[in-house]
Scaffold this motif. Structure first.
Motif, mmCIF file in Angstrom:
data_model
loop_
_atom_site.group_PDB
_atom_site.id
_atom_site.type_symbol
_atom_site.label_atom_id
_atom_site.label_comp_id
_atom_site.label_asym_id
_atom_site.label_seq_id
_atom_site.Cartn_x
_atom_site.Cartn_y
_atom_site.Cartn_z
ATOM 1 N N VAL A 200 0.874 -1.129 0.096
ATOM 2 C CA VAL A 200 -0.149 -0.026 0.335
ATOM 3 C C VAL A 200 1.017 1.414 0.009
ATOM 4 O O VAL A 200 1.581 0.977 0.270
ATOM 5 C CB VAL A 200 -0.822 -0.028 0.989
ATOM 6 C CG1 VAL A 200 -1.649 -1.175 0.902
ATOM 7 C CG2 VAL A 200 -0.403 -0.057 2.781
ATOM 8 N N ASP A 201 0.394 2.174 -0.376
ATOM 9 C CA ASP A 201 0.892 3.811 -0.692
ATOM 10 C C ASP A 201 1.637 3.911 1.066
ATOM 11 O O ASP A 201 1.053 3.617 1.566
ATOM 12 C CB ASP A 201 0.427 4.630 -1.065
ATOM 13 C CG ASP A 201 -0.374 4.613 -2.552
ATOM 14 O OD1 ASP A 201 0.757 3.844 -2.786
ATOM 15 O OD2 ASP A 201 -1.026 5.424 -2.771
ATOM 16 N N GLY A 202 2.994 4.270 0.652
ATOM 17 C CA GLY A 202 3.409 4.381 1.656
ATOM 18 C C GLY A 202 3.390 6.435 2.540
ATOM 19 O O GLY A 202 2.109 6.821 1.509
ATOM 20 N N HIS A 203 3.816 7.122 3.398
ATOM 21 C CA HIS A 203 4.238 8.777 3.491
ATOM 22 C C HIS A 203 5.247 8.879 3.746
ATOM 23 O O HIS A 203 6.292 8.452 4.454
ATOM 24 C CB HIS A 203 3.155 8.921 4.481
ATOM 25 C CG HIS A 203 2.258 10.370 4.799
ATOM 26 N ND1 HIS A 203 3.197 11.711 4.593
ATOM 27 C CD2 HIS A 203 1.057 11.142 4.454
ATOM 28 C CE1 HIS A 203 2.448 12.406 4.483
ATOM 29 N NE2 HIS A 203 1.473 11.758 4.266
ATOM 30 N N PRO A 204 5.569 9.727 3.444
ATOM 31 C CA PRO A 204 7.070 10.453 3.989
ATOM 32 C C PRO A 204 6.598 11.259 5.642
ATOM 33 O O PRO A 204 8.204 10.949 5.883
ATOM 34 C CB PRO A 204 7.110 12.132 3.035
ATOM 35 C CG PRO A 204 6.368 12.527 2.008
ATOM 36 C CD PRO A 204 4.846 10.856 2.390
ATOM 37 N N ASP A 205 6.288 11.548 5.979
ATOM 38 C CA ASP A 205 5.838 11.781 7.356
ATOM 39 C C ASP A 205 5.851 10.454 8.353
ATOM 40 O O ASP A 205 7.068 10.918 9.411
ATOM 41 C CB ASP A 205 4.717 11.849 8.304
ATOM 42 C CG ASP A 205 4.443 13.105 7.672
ATOM 43 O OD1 ASP A 205 4.885 13.899 6.883
ATOM 44 O OD2 ASP A 205 2.835 13.757 8.192
ATOM 45 N N ALA A 206 6.360 8.908 7.875
ATOM 46 C CA ALA A 206 6.865 7.872 8.269
ATOM 47 C C ALA A 206 8.588 6.943 8.711
ATOM 48 O O ALA A 206 8.813 6.009 8.388
ATOM 49 C CB ALA A 206 6.098 6.575 7.917
ATOM 50 N N LEU A 207 9.349 8.781 8.102
ATOM 51 C CA LEU A 207 10.555 8.600 8.376
ATOM 52 C C LEU A 207 11.099 7.954 9.362
ATOM 53 O O LEU A 207 9.988 8.115 10.382
ATOM 54 C CB LEU A 207 11.090 9.822 8.071
ATOM 55 C CG LEU A 207 11.388 10.729 9.382
ATOM 56 C CD1 LEU A 207 12.182 12.006 8.910
ATOM 57 C CD2 LEU A 207 9.473 11.183 9.543
ATOM 58 N N LYS A 208 12.017 6.913 8.952
ATOM 59 C CA LYS A 208 12.770 6.326 9.930
ATOM 60 C C LYS A 208 13.491 7.095 11.152
ATOM 61 O O LYS A 208 14.743 7.504 10.194
ATOM 62 C CB LYS A 208 13.329 5.486 9.811
ATOM 63 C CG LYS A 208 14.062 4.597 11.005
ATOM 64 C CD LYS A 208 13.734 2.694 10.250
ATOM 65 C CE LYS A 208 14.709 1.795 11.588
ATOM 66 N NZ LYS A 208 15.432 0.711 11.299
ATOM 67 N N ILE A 209 13.541 7.675 12.308
ATOM 68 C CA ILE A 209 14.709 7.862 13.158
ATOM 69 C C ILE A 209 15.557 7.220 13.554
ATOM 70 O O ILE A 209 15.229 6.706 14.362
ATOM 71 C CB ILE A 209 14.186 9.323 14.180
ATOM 72 C CG1 ILE A 209 12.653 10.292 13.558
ATOM 73 C CG2 ILE A 209 14.769 10.091 15.268
ATOM 74 C CD1 ILE A 209 11.914 10.314 14.765
ATOM 75 N N THR A 210 16.785 7.836 12.606
ATOM 76 C CA THR A 210 17.910 6.421 13.613
ATOM 77 C C THR A 210 19.220 7.511 14.113
ATOM 78 O O THR A 210 19.530 7.277 14.565
ATOM 79 C CB THR A 210 18.520 5.997 11.815
ATOM 80 O OG1 THR A 210 17.513 4.873 11.640
ATOM 81 C CG2 THR A 210 19.119 4.753 12.517
ATOM 82 N N THR A 211 19.493 8.436 12.925
ATOM 83 C CA THR A 211 20.307 8.805 13.141
ATOM 84 C C THR A 211 20.274 10.341 13.921
ATOM 85 O O THR A 211 19.547 10.965 14.350
ATOM 86 C CB THR A 211 21.683 9.843 12.586
ATOM 87 O OG1 THR A 211 21.218 10.525 11.053
ATOM 88 C CG2 THR A 211 21.796 8.221 11.237
ATOM 89 N N ALA A 212 21.077 10.846 14.724
ATOM 90 C CA ALA A 212 20.703 12.663 14.855
ATOM 91 C C ALA A 212 20.311 13.696 14.752
ATOM 92 O O ALA A 212 19.815 14.417 15.620
ATOM 93 C CB ALA A 212 22.281 13.529 15.935
ATOM 94 N N PHE A 213 21.173 13.369 12.952
ATOM 95 C CA PHE A 213 20.806 14.286 11.989
ATOM 96 C C PHE A 213 18.951 14.696 11.419
ATOM 97 O O PHE A 213 18.149 14.969 11.635
ATOM 98 C CB PHE A 213 21.396 14.575 10.857
ATOM 99 C CG PHE A 213 20.723 15.094 9.430
ATOM 100 C CD1 PHE A 213 21.056 16.556 9.730
ATOM 101 C CD2 PHE A 213 19.890 14.509 8.307
ATOM 102 C CE1 PHE A 213 20.359 17.053 8.070
ATOM 103 C CE2 PHE A 213 19.280 15.544 7.458
ATOM 104 C CZ PHE A 213 19.923 16.592 7.363
ATOM 105 N N ASP A 214 18.531 13.257 11.700
ATOM 106 C CA ASP A 214 16.955 12.685 11.588
ATOM 107 C C ASP A 214 16.065 13.248 12.802
ATOM 108 O O ASP A 214 15.400 13.603 12.420
ATOM 109 C CB ASP A 214 17.130 11.183 11.856
ATOM 110 C CG ASP A 214 17.932 10.252 10.857
ATOM 111 O OD1 ASP A 214 17.558 10.808 9.127
ATOM 112 O OD2 ASP A 214 17.560 9.412 10.691
ATOM 113 N N LEU A 215 16.934 12.641 13.892
ATOM 114 C CA LEU A 215 15.869 13.861 15.099
ATOM 115 C C LEU A 215 16.328 14.698 14.894
ATOM 116 O O LEU A 215 15.361 16.060 15.341
ATOM 117 C CB LEU A 215 16.992 13.292 16.163
ATOM 118 C CG LEU A 215 16.028 13.552 17.733
ATOM 119 C CD1 LEU A 215 15.189 12.867 17.842
ATOM 120 C CD2 LEU A 215 17.486 13.346 19.124
#
Length: 230
Positions: A200-215
């Protein structure tokens, strides 16, 4: 029939570099885990959430989720696969009538409710396994052992996979019963036992926070949303 979400949250979050279990890292004052579990329950289609926590942090994680109804905490394992298996084994007691089970990353704590509902609806409609996906936008190169490019891969049929992934509970149990090694993708285990996986279609808001930059990006986006006119 209940829908149960499993959240493997026993990781230490080394890449975030904050010296605390990854799921308990705060974003604008609330932990990734609290936001993720609340999002699942607030979607309107998930009745129970089972969280697999670091074994030495069960009481801490339970306290973190104390304000949420039907959030259950069990000790996790050394690897993600172990944690999902332990959470899955708890479903029989938590919700014996469950027929749909989700597996969700706490690090995807901004996943929209509509995406969660789309995954659940697809499983309820008969799909044995469902994953939300996004088209791959980066150019992909295949390289050899020396790091030399072998070919440029056609990205048109490629998809990046998000969570929650959804399953008929019997299908996921069968897949885990057959799994003998570490896996980072639950749908991949279903594929190994011959199960079909629908997207099914995903969404950009469902990004995975993995690094300090992502946070930092997540905090900036959240601050922008909170300051925007309603």
């Amino acid at each position: 029939m209940s829908v149960v979400a499993l959240v493997p949250a026993a990781g230490r979050g080394v890449r975030l570099g904050l010296g605390t279990p990854k799921a308990l890292v705060p974003v604008k004052g609330e932990s990734l885990l609290l936001r993720a579990v609340r999002g699942l329950l607030d979607s309107g289609c998930v009745q129970h959430v089972v969280v697999a926590s670091p074994p030495d942090q069960v009481e801490v994680v339970a306290a973190e989720l104390a304000t949420l109804p039907n959030a259950h905490v069990v000790p996790g394992g050394a690897e993600r696969t172990d944690s999902v298996r332990l959470a899955l084994s708890a479903v029989a007691e938590v919700a014996p009538d469950a027929r749909v089970v989700l597996v969700h990353d706490a690090a995807r704590c901004f996943t929209p409710a509509t995406m969660i509902r789309d995954v659940v609806s697809a499983v309820e409609a008969g799909a044995p396994a469902v994953i939300p996906v996004l088209p791959v936008t980066d150019t992909i190169k295949k390289v050899d052992e020396s790091g030399t490019v072998v070919e440029t891969v056609d990205r048109a049929p490629l998809r990046a996979v998000q969570t929650p992934q959804g399953f008929n509970i019997d299908v996921l149990r069968q897949a885990y019963a057959a799994a003998g090694d570490i896996a980072t993708d639950d749908a991949g285990l279903v594929e190994r036992v011959g199960g079909k996986v629908r997207t099914v279609d995903g969404h950009p808001d469902a990004l995975k926070i993995t690094t300090a930059f992502d946070l930092a990006v997540a905090e900036a986006v959240l601050a922008t949303e909170e300051s925007s006119p309603k």
